[in-house]
Design a protein around this motif. Structure first.
Motif, PDB file in Angstrom:
ATOM      1  N   CYS A  27     -13.237   3.050  -4.153  1.00 39.93           N
ATOM      2  CA  CYS A  27     -12.396   1.937  -4.601  1.00 39.93           C
ATOM      3  C   CYS A  27     -13.136   1.003  -5.555  1.00 39.93           C
ATOM      4  CB  CYS A  27     -11.903   1.129  -3.398  1.00 39.93           C
ATOM      5  SG  CYS A  27     -10.771   2.023  -2.326  1.00 39.93           S
ATOM      6  N   TRP A  69       0.844  -1.203   0.000  1.00 43.33           N
ATOM      7  CA  TRP A  69       0.000   0.000   0.000  1.00 43.33           C
ATOM      8  C   TRP A  69       0.878   1.250   0.000  1.00 43.33           C
ATOM      9  CZ3 TRP A  69      -5.048   0.216   3.297  1.00 43.33           C
ATOM     10  CH2 TRP A  69      -5.622   1.492   3.227  1.00 43.33           C
ATOM     11  N   LEU A  96      -2.301   7.466  -1.095  1.00 45.35           N
ATOM     12  CA  LEU A  96      -3.667   7.466  -1.621  1.00 45.35           C
ATOM     13  C   LEU A  96      -3.906   8.682  -2.507  1.00 45.35           C
ATOM     14  CD1 LEU A  96      -5.691   6.333   1.534  1.00 45.35           C
ATOM     15  CD2 LEU A  96      -5.131   4.966  -0.491  1.00 45.35           C
ATOM     16  N   PHE A 118      -6.860   9.571  -5.159  1.00 44.59           N
ATOM     17  CA  PHE A 118      -8.085   9.816  -4.402  1.00 44.59           C
ATOM     18  C   PHE A 118      -8.177  11.290  -4.016  1.00 44.59           C
ATOM     19  CE2 PHE A 118      -7.414   5.260  -3.617  1.00 44.59           C
ATOM     20  CZ  PHE A 118      -8.696   4.761  -3.848  1.00 44.59           C
ATOM     21  N   TYR A 168      -2.570   6.977  -6.074  1.00 44.92           N
ATOM     22  CA  TYR A 168      -3.858   6.394  -6.443  1.00 44.92           C
ATOM     23  C   TYR A 168      -4.854   7.437  -6.933  1.00 44.92           C
ATOM     24  CZ  TYR A 168      -2.148   2.221  -3.998  1.00 44.92           C
ATOM     25  OH  TYR A 168      -1.413   1.138  -3.591  1.00 44.92           O
ATOM     26  N   GLU A 199     -12.536  11.715  -0.329  1.00 43.02           N
ATOM     27  CA  GLU A 199     -12.518  10.255  -0.342  1.00 43.02           C
ATOM     28  C   GLU A 199     -11.592   9.664   0.725  1.00 43.02           C
ATOM     29  OE1 GLU A 199     -13.580   9.681  -5.100  1.00 43.02           O
ATOM     30  OE2 GLU A 199     -11.489   9.768  -4.421  1.00 43.02           O
ATOM     31  N   ARG A 249      -6.967  -0.582  -6.864  1.00 46.67           N
ATOM     32  CA  ARG A 249      -8.161  -0.136  -6.137  1.00 46.67           C
ATOM     33  C   ARG A 249      -9.005  -1.332  -5.710  1.00 46.67           C
ATOM     34  NH1 ARG A 249     -10.609   5.735  -7.126  1.00 46.67           N
ATOM     35  NH2 ARG A 249      -8.675   6.881  -7.421  1.00 46.67           N
ATOM     36  N   LEU A 255      -7.631  -2.442  -2.452  1.00 46.30           N
ATOM     37  CA  LEU A 255      -8.030  -1.518  -1.391  1.00 46.30           C
ATOM     38  C   LEU A 255      -9.499  -1.705  -1.033  1.00 46.30           C
ATOM     39  CD1 LEU A 255      -6.135   1.666  -2.640  1.00 46.30           C
ATOM     40  CD2 LEU A 255      -5.541   0.254  -0.659  1.00 46.30           C
ATOM     41  N   ALA A 256     -10.318  -2.068  -2.015  1.00 45.01           N
ATOM     42  CA  ALA A 256     -11.723  -2.351  -1.730  1.00 45.01           C
ATOM     43  C   ALA A 256     -11.856  -3.535  -0.783  1.00 45.01           C
ATOM     44  CB  ALA A 256     -12.484  -2.609  -3.030  1.00 45.01           C
TER      45      ALA A 256
END
Length: 243
Positions: free
Chosen positions: A103, A32, A162, A168, A166, A172, A39, A42-43
């Motif tokens: 995610c 991570w 994140l 986000f 990623y 979020e 994603r 991460l979900a």
């Protein structure tokens, strides 16, 4: 034979009981923080994490019910912590679900206990057992010091990734920003409760042991997330970790 420790020595011993067992060392956390999860991975984290932290106010309520009336500051802390989890602004679980939906999963999947792993179920059960059955000071040591106090150090490594890797939004990832601040406060207050009320050799030793076990439980839970959901896509060799 163990002797009653002063506050400074006991604080150091509590910190040492957790040291070396941080969930930051788990392969899921390493992946991570280095931006190597998808994603979808991460979900899966969110679908599991909900069932660990979602009942946190319930755990605290059981501890509160077992706490003597003369532990006024401890009872006030437990009430405040429960209030912040459930009523003080956005409910923490709703913030977690907001992240989960970003995610790619759904509220229905997150709330469904069939979507947590056996290890997550074990961690949740351990938290309930500690809250219900242990001396309240020992329970605070396990759940607040051993588990909750770790959160800021974990999320400080993960939250920048994140946003930066990623993509986000601030909204979020509000769940993580909130807990970096709140759990640092909660963790410290937990330490102070344990330092004040673990006033016998037996209580001090029980608190030390349960802090160690709590840290081990979180590390085991986080490690299981890697083997349950990530290992097939991302081998340990790509994380610079030995098999």
């Amino acid at each position: 034979m163990a002797e009653l420790m002063n506050r400074d020595d006991f604080r150091t011993a509590l910190e040492d009981a957790i040291k070396g067992k941080s969930a930051n060392k788990a392969p899921f956390s390493v992946a991570w923080a280095s931006g190597k999860l998808s994603r979808a991975h991460l979900a899966k984290w969110a679908e599991n994490h909900y069932h660990y932290v979602g009942p946190f106010a319930d755990y605290l309520a059981y501890i509160y019910a077992n706490t003597p009336e003369n532990y006024t500051e401890a009872k006030d802390f437990l009430l405040q912590n429960m209030y912040e989890e459930e009523l003080g602004g956005d409910r923490h679980t709703d913030l977690l679900i907001r992240f989960a939906e970003a995610c790619g999963t759904t509220r229905e999947r997150v709330e469904n206990p069939d979507n947590m792993s056996p290890t997550t179920r074990g961690l949740q059960s351990w938290c309930y057992a500690v809250a219900m059955r242990e001396h309240p000071v020992v329970a605070v040591a396990g759940l607040v010091v051993g588990l909750e106090s770790q959160v800021p150090s974990i999320y400080r490594k993960q939250t920048p990734t994140l946003r930066d890797k990623y993509g986000f939004t601030d909204e979020e990832v509000e769940f993580f920003d909130l807990h970096i601040v709140s759990d640092e406060i909660h963790g410290e207050r937990g330490y102070q409760i344990v330092l004040e009320h673990a006033d016998t050799v037996e209580l001090q030793q029980r608190c030390l042991k349960i802090c160690e076990i709590g840290a081990q439980m979180r590390l085991l839970y986080t490690t299981a997330l890697y083997y349950d959901y990530v290992a097939g896509d991302l081998p340990l060799s790509e994380l610079d970790l030995a098999a």
